[in-house]
Scaffold this motif. Structure first.
Motif, PDB file in Angstrom:
ATOM      1  N   ALA A   1       0.846  -1.181   0.070  1.00  0.00           N
ATOM      2  CA  ALA A   1      -0.006  -0.009   0.027  1.00  0.00           C
ATOM      3  C   ALA A   1       0.712   1.431   0.063  1.00  0.00           C
ATOM      4  CB  ALA A   1      -0.937   0.036   1.093  1.00  0.00           C
ATOM      5  N   ASN A   2       2.253   1.214   0.672  1.00  0.00           N
ATOM      6  CA  ASN A   2       3.001   2.336   0.515  1.00  0.00           C
ATOM      7  C   ASN A   2       3.527   2.610  -0.967  1.00  0.00           C
ATOM      8  OD1 ASN A   2       3.995   3.762   2.909  1.00  0.00           O
ATOM      9  ND2 ASN A   2       3.727   1.849   3.808  1.00  0.00           N
ATOM     10  N   ALA A   3       3.751   1.262  -1.496  1.00  0.00           N
ATOM     11  CA  ALA A   3       4.291   1.494  -3.073  1.00  0.00           C
ATOM     12  C   ALA A   3       3.152   2.048  -3.771  1.00  0.00           C
ATOM     13  CB  ALA A   3       4.769   0.355  -3.563  1.00  0.00           C
ATOM     14  N   GLU A   4       1.871   1.824  -3.413  1.00  0.00           N
ATOM     15  CA  GLU A   4       0.698   2.200  -4.244  1.00  0.00           C
ATOM     16  C   GLU A   4       0.358   3.491  -4.220  1.00  0.00           C
ATOM     17  OE1 GLU A   4      -2.620  -0.225  -3.727  1.00  0.00           O
ATOM     18  OE2 GLU A   4      -1.824  -2.032  -4.412  1.00  0.00           O
ATOM     19  N   TYR A   5       0.891   4.268  -3.139  1.00  0.00           N
ATOM     20  CA  TYR A   5       0.509   5.665  -2.627  1.00  0.00           C
ATOM     21  C   TYR A   5       0.355   6.367  -3.852  1.00  0.00           C
ATOM     22  CZ  TYR A   5      -0.718   9.612  -0.208  1.00  0.00           C
ATOM     23  OH  TYR A   5      -1.531  10.631   0.259  1.00  0.00           O
ATOM     24  N   GLY A   6       1.247   6.790  -4.336  1.00  0.00           N
ATOM     25  CA  GLY A   6       1.469   7.913  -5.732  1.00  0.00           C
ATOM     26  C   GLY A   6       0.354   7.473  -6.868  1.00  0.00           C
ATOM     27  N   LEU A   7       0.110   6.082  -7.173  1.00  0.00           N
ATOM     28  CA  LEU A   7      -1.004   5.746  -8.077  1.00  0.00           C
ATOM     29  C   LEU A   7      -2.254   5.814  -7.692  1.00  0.00           C
ATOM     30  CD1 LEU A   7       1.032   2.640  -9.036  1.00  0.00           C
ATOM     31  CD2 LEU A   7       0.781   4.570 -10.587  1.00  0.00           C
ATOM     32  N   GLU A   8      -2.340   5.482  -6.266  1.00  0.00           N
ATOM     33  CA  GLU A   8      -3.706   5.824  -5.398  1.00  0.00           C
ATOM     34  C   GLU A   8      -4.205   7.192  -5.610  1.00  0.00           C
ATOM     35  OE1 GLU A   8      -3.547   3.707  -1.640  1.00  0.00           O
ATOM     36  OE2 GLU A   8      -5.367   5.120  -1.217  1.00  0.00           O
ATOM     37  N   VAL A   9      -3.344   8.088  -5.265  1.00  0.00           N
ATOM     38  CA  VAL A   9      -3.967   9.432  -5.322  1.00  0.00           C
ATOM     39  C   VAL A   9      -4.014  10.019  -6.636  1.00  0.00           C
ATOM     40  CG1 VAL A   9      -2.862  10.087  -2.916  1.00  0.00           C
ATOM     41  CG2 VAL A   9      -1.435  10.446  -5.326  1.00  0.00           C
ATOM     42  N   GLN A  10      -3.430   9.464  -7.839  1.00  0.00           N
ATOM     43  CA  GLN A  10      -3.735   9.673  -9.067  1.00  0.00           C
ATOM     44  C   GLN A  10      -5.113   9.317  -9.384  1.00  0.00           C
ATOM     45  OE1 GLN A  10      -0.807   8.587 -11.932  1.00  0.00           O
ATOM     46  NE2 GLN A  10       0.714   8.932 -10.752  1.00  0.00           N
ATOM     47  N   GLY A  11      -5.727   8.120  -8.663  1.00  0.00           N
ATOM     48  CA  GLY A  11      -6.842   7.716  -9.201  1.00  0.00           C
ATOM     49  C   GLY A  11      -6.941   6.542 -10.118  1.00  0.00           C
ATOM     50  N   VAL A  12      -5.667   5.862 -10.168  1.00  0.00           N
ATOM     51  CA  VAL A  12      -5.271   4.668 -10.911  1.00  0.00           C
ATOM     52  C   VAL A  12      -6.158   3.244 -10.334  1.00  0.00           C
ATOM     53  CG1 VAL A  12      -3.738   2.966 -11.762  1.00  0.00           C
ATOM     54  CG2 VAL A  12      -3.221   5.381 -11.868  1.00  0.00           C
ATOM     55  N   GLU A  13      -6.905   2.699 -11.128  1.00  0.00           N
ATOM     56  CA  GLU A  13      -7.814   1.816 -10.590  1.00  0.00           C
ATOM     57  C   GLU A  13      -6.883   0.606  -9.752  1.00  0.00           C
ATOM     58  OE1 GLU A  13      -8.452  -1.529 -14.168  1.00  0.00           O
ATOM     59  OE2 GLU A  13      -9.688   0.319 -14.133  1.00  0.00           O
ATOM     60  N   LYS A  14      -7.406   0.014  -8.804  1.00  0.00           N
ATOM     61  CA  LYS A  14      -6.848  -0.879  -7.928  1.00  0.00           C
ATOM     62  C   LYS A  14      -5.885  -1.986  -8.631  1.00  0.00           C
ATOM     63  CE  LYS A  14      -6.085  -2.974  -3.859  1.00  0.00           C
ATOM     64  NZ  LYS A  14      -5.086  -2.268  -3.298  1.00  0.00           N
ATOM     65  N   GLU A  15      -6.569  -2.607  -9.580  1.00  0.00           N
ATOM     66  CA  GLU A  15      -5.750  -3.820 -10.203  1.00  0.00           C
ATOM     67  C   GLU A  15      -4.421  -3.210 -10.888  1.00  0.00           C
ATOM     68  OE1 GLU A  15      -7.283  -6.709 -13.379  1.00  0.00           O
ATOM     69  OE2 GLU A  15      -8.710  -6.443 -12.039  1.00  0.00           O
ATOM     70  N   THR A  16      -4.723  -2.281 -11.634  1.00  0.00           N
ATOM     71  CA  THR A  16      -3.461  -1.675 -12.267  1.00  0.00           C
ATOM     72  C   THR A  16      -2.533  -1.071 -11.328  1.00  0.00           C
ATOM     73  OG1 THR A  16      -4.952  -0.812 -14.064  1.00  0.00           O
ATOM     74  CG2 THR A  16      -2.640   0.024 -14.220  1.00  0.00           C
ATOM     75  N   ARG A  17      -2.746  -0.445 -10.211  1.00  0.00           N
ATOM     76  CA  ARG A  17      -1.817   0.024  -9.185  1.00  0.00           C
ATOM     77  C   ARG A  17      -1.136  -1.096  -8.509  1.00  0.00           C
ATOM     78  NH1 ARG A  17      -6.551   2.613  -6.090  1.00  0.00           N
ATOM     79  NH2 ARG A  17      -6.352   1.393  -3.986  1.00  0.00           N
ATOM     80  N   THR A  18      -1.857  -1.985  -8.114  1.00  0.00           N
ATOM     81  CA  THR A  18      -1.239  -3.227  -7.367  1.00  0.00           C
ATOM     82  C   THR A  18      -0.229  -3.815  -8.409  1.00  0.00           C
ATOM     83  OG1 THR A  18      -3.391  -3.652  -6.291  1.00  0.00           O
ATOM     84  CG2 THR A  18      -1.610  -5.400  -6.197  1.00  0.00           C
ATOM     85  N   ARG A  19      -0.459  -4.024  -9.801  1.00  0.00           N
ATOM     86  CA  ARG A  19       0.484  -4.663 -10.454  1.00  0.00           C
ATOM     87  C   ARG A  19       1.491  -3.692 -10.519  1.00  0.00           C
ATOM     88  NH1 ARG A  19       1.159  -3.352 -15.605  1.00  0.00           N
ATOM     89  NH2 ARG A  19      -0.899  -2.470 -15.865  1.00  0.00           N
ATOM     90  N   ARG A  20       1.460  -2.340 -10.838  1.00  0.00           N
ATOM     91  CA  ARG A  20       2.817  -1.483 -10.813  1.00  0.00           C
ATOM     92  C   ARG A  20       3.543  -1.508  -9.753  1.00  0.00           C
ATOM     93  NH1 ARG A  20       0.663   3.445 -14.279  1.00  0.00           N
ATOM     94  NH2 ARG A  20       2.895   4.268 -13.730  1.00  0.00           N
ATOM     95  N   ALA A  21       2.826  -1.616  -8.667  1.00  0.00           N
ATOM     96  CA  ALA A  21       3.554  -1.533  -7.269  1.00  0.00           C
ATOM     97  C   ALA A  21       4.355  -2.853  -7.098  1.00  0.00           C
ATOM     98  CB  ALA A  21       2.729  -1.195  -6.062  1.00  0.00           C
TER      99      ALA A  21
END
Lengths: 277, 398
Positions: B124-144
């Motif tokens: 969830a830490n690694a996802e933070y930047g994507l999360e605030v951009q509004g990237v959807e869950k699946e994509t941001r988990t993959r990229r994180a």
């Protein structure tokens, strides 16, 4: 050196009259909301059979804390029932819960605003000091004239008396979030709302909960005072016992308050801690 | 093209900071401004550009303004004056929303004390930047997850930051900075809180990582060794002023002023200077010239051996005077008596690594490039004198 006495008291009374005259409908609305809430909670607490409710509360205690707390809940609540104080206790509990819920609903957002702006904080802090140090009896009177006798002015007085810890500790909790974390959230392009929801509130939560806990305890301490203006419940029993010098009855009612207080305190303190069994 | 261009960037702390600008223009020092108008100059008219894909190190002691300078680049601190041009766009003039987008898409950051969110898992830490951009869950988990894998933290994604060691925590910080794939990564003393051995590993890994992901990295440090090890270019700061910008070699060999000179005098040169700094021109001979010519050449230049190269200056071996005499007597060619087993190093070999090699051989070490072309030779004396001071031999570095 003959300065006439300032007409402070008269001014306050004039303000009271003015508010009752021109804000009648507003007060009427607040009255309906609060009495509706109190009655609703009271119904939930008194309609089911006592034993069922005790089991539910014990289960909640077990889920939040550990078996010791569940045991205390069972014994304590059975004692209250045994003393014949169940219904008045639930009435008082309804008052306390209503006042606490409203205090949190109002207090947390104010605390957030205080944390985000020094201006708001510097305005709110002296008001909170005033609310906490002004004897509670003093604001019972205008509450009665706005909302007439009954449970509602009791709730209002409880909110006024009990809300400061929630506001103060929400403000403190958010301000204590380390500046490095806030900087990190900023560096990744968070909006202020995202920063609040994703970072500041979660980290401040234990501190906020300590404030909520204090708020509940303070509003519980108001049940006896509220009974002086017609709020029913175990507080009224204490008040009556005191005025009639009945030590035994007073002690019984007092014990009921203590049991409720300990339960509320432990439940709210443990609600957010990691569970250990 | 430069990805970042910084022009006259200035930060003054205090009330009514505009007052300080004309004074700085007149050349007042930080100290004088602090004394006479009670303002603190953080960064004084910084001017530099950062090229795409390089590791640009900003180095200075504490209080030199380096941490302020890096925060001016993404406006965590508002500049008092000057420009920060990102691909030609002025970051200083961006409104709140544009700045937010710039921070989300273009510029990531890694912090000295990690600044991980303690209530979130590693993932969830690694996802933070994507999360605030509004990237959807699946994509941001993959990229994180990809970013975590890149920094070697696969398998730790469900841990909490406080369950990890310092080095691993900073990897999370690095993954968080990389997950939204920014053009630029700001690293503010990112390894300073780690203990020395781990720090070295992390530096090495950063270099490897950089060669794979090709990010532009702005790295802040107070540690000269670190700067020299990872920096493509280094900007040295003192009292808010950039004193010198250059490659590690330039800073070491040609310090711009006394301050830089004193800063670099304690550097362990053996870990910085390379074979190319101390090598000298070898005496050469082509094999077809024959042993007689070789002997003559040795006599003329006063040496006892010659390096044998072919037409493309590819190193064939060494011929000594004794070997040449032998060849002459027995009527052999140079190629017959050539010693092919000679020590060779590449030009970027550190002096530190040269020592060992030199202790094992009495011949000079040959410096050759990747296609075995002879670039120069290193003799013991040159290494020792280079380490003793700044006496890099004339015509050495080229």
């Amino acid at each position: 050196m003959d300065i006439p006495k300032l007409p402070l008291g008269r001014g306050v009374e004039w303000l009271e009259n003015w508010l009752t005259t021109y804000f009648g409908p507003v007060f009427k609305f607040i009255l309906n909301v609060i009495s509706g809430m109190v009655e609703g909670i009271e119904t939930i607490l008194t309609v089911p059979p006592t034993l069922v409710l005790i089991v539910i509360i014990a289960a909640l205690a077990y889920w939040i804390g550990k078996w010791r707390m569940a045991l205390f809940a069972v014994i304590g609540l059975l004692l209250i029932d045994n003393l014949g104080l169940w219904n008045p206790s639930m009435q008082s509990l309804a008052l306390v819960l209503t006042a606490s819920i409203l205090a949190v609903i109002i207090g947390v957002p104010i605390g957030i605003l205080c944390a985000q702006s020094n201006g708001v904080k510097n305005t709110v802090t002296p008001i909170l000091d005033f609310m906490q140090t002004m004897p509670a009896f003093v604001y019972l009177l205008p509450a009665v004239s706005f909302f007439s006798l009954g449970v509602v002015p009791g709730v209002i007085a409880s909110i006024i008396f009990a809300i400061p810890p929630t506001i103060r500790l929400t403000n403190l909790g958010i301000r204590q979030v380390s500046s490095e974390l806030v900087e990190a959230a900023d560096a990744f392009g968070s909006t202020p709302t995202q920063k609040l929801i994703k970072l500041q509130l979660p980290i401040a939560m234990p501190t906020i909960m300590a404030g909520v806990n204090q708020t509940i305890m303070l509003s519980l301490s108001m049940v006896v005072i509220s009974s002086m203006i017609g709020a029913q419940g175990v507080g009224a029993l204490v008040y009556r016992a005191v005025s009639q010098a009945k030590t035994g009855a007073g002690f019984e009612a007092g014990i009921a308050i203590v049991i409720i207080a300990i339960l509320l305190d432990r439940l709210t303190q443990n609600a957010l801690k990691p569970k250990k069994r | 093209m430069s990805i970042i261009e910084v022009k006259q960037l200035t930060k003054v702390f205090g009330h009514d900071t505009g007052r300080a600008l004309p004074l700085l223009e007149q050349g007042w020092s930080k100290e004088k401004i602090a004394q006479e108008v009670k303002l603190t100059v953080g960064v004084n008219k910084a001017e530099f550009s950062i090229e795409e894909g390089e590791i640009f190190v900003i180095m200075g002691l504490s209080g030199s303004g380096k941490s302020t300078l890096v925060r001016l680049l993404n406006r965590l601190i508002e500049p008092t004056a000057g420009q920060v041009l990102f691909k030609g766009k002025d970051v200083v003039k961006m409104n709140a929303e544009q700045l937010r987008q710039f921070r989300r898409k273009n510029i990531g950051m890694v912090f000295q004390k990690f600044a991980l969110f303690p209530h979130r898992t590693v993932l969830a830490n690694a996802e933070y930047g994507l999360e605030v951009q509004g990237v959807e869950k699946e994509t941001r988990t993959r990229r994180a997850m990809e970013a975590l894998e890149l920094v070697g933290l696969k398998g730790w994604e469900n841990s909490r930051p406080d369950e990890l060691s310092g080095g691993m925590q900073q990897r999370v910080g690095l993954a968080r900075g990389l997950a939204n794939d920014p053009d630029i990564l700001l690293m503010d003393e990112a390894f300073s809180a780690l203990d020395p051995l781990i720090r070295k590993d992390m530096q090495q890994e950063l270099l490897e990582l950089q060669s794979r992901v090709k990010k532009t990295i702005v790295f802040i440090t107070h540690d000269l060794d670190e700067a020299l090890r990872i920096g493509d270019r280094i900007a040295l700061m003192k009292d808010g002023v950039i004193v010198q910008i250059g490659t590690p070699e330039e800073i070491l060999i040609q310090p711009a002023n006394k301050y830089v000179e004193r800063f670099v005098e304690d550097v362990d040169l053996s870990k910085v200077l390379t074979a190319s700094h101390v090598m000298r021109k070898p005496e050469l001979v082509r094999p077809e010239r024959g042993p007689r010519v070789a002997l003559q050449l040795m006599r003329d230049s006063g040496v006892s051996s010659l390096y044998v190269v072919d037409k493309e200056t590819k190193l064939q071996g060494v011929i000594t005077a004794e070997d040449a005499l032998l060849a002459l007597k027995e009527n052999k060619t140079i190629l017959d008596v050539l010693r092919r087993e000679i020590p060779r190093v590449t030009p970027d070999t550190l002096l530190n690594d040269l020592f060992e090699l030199m202790s094992e051989t009495h011949l000079p070490v040959a410096v050759v490039d990747e296609s075995d072309r002879l670039k120069g030779i290193v003799i013991k004396g040159a290494v020792l004198s280079a380490l003793a001071g700044n006496a890099v031999p004339e015509g050495g570095a080229n």
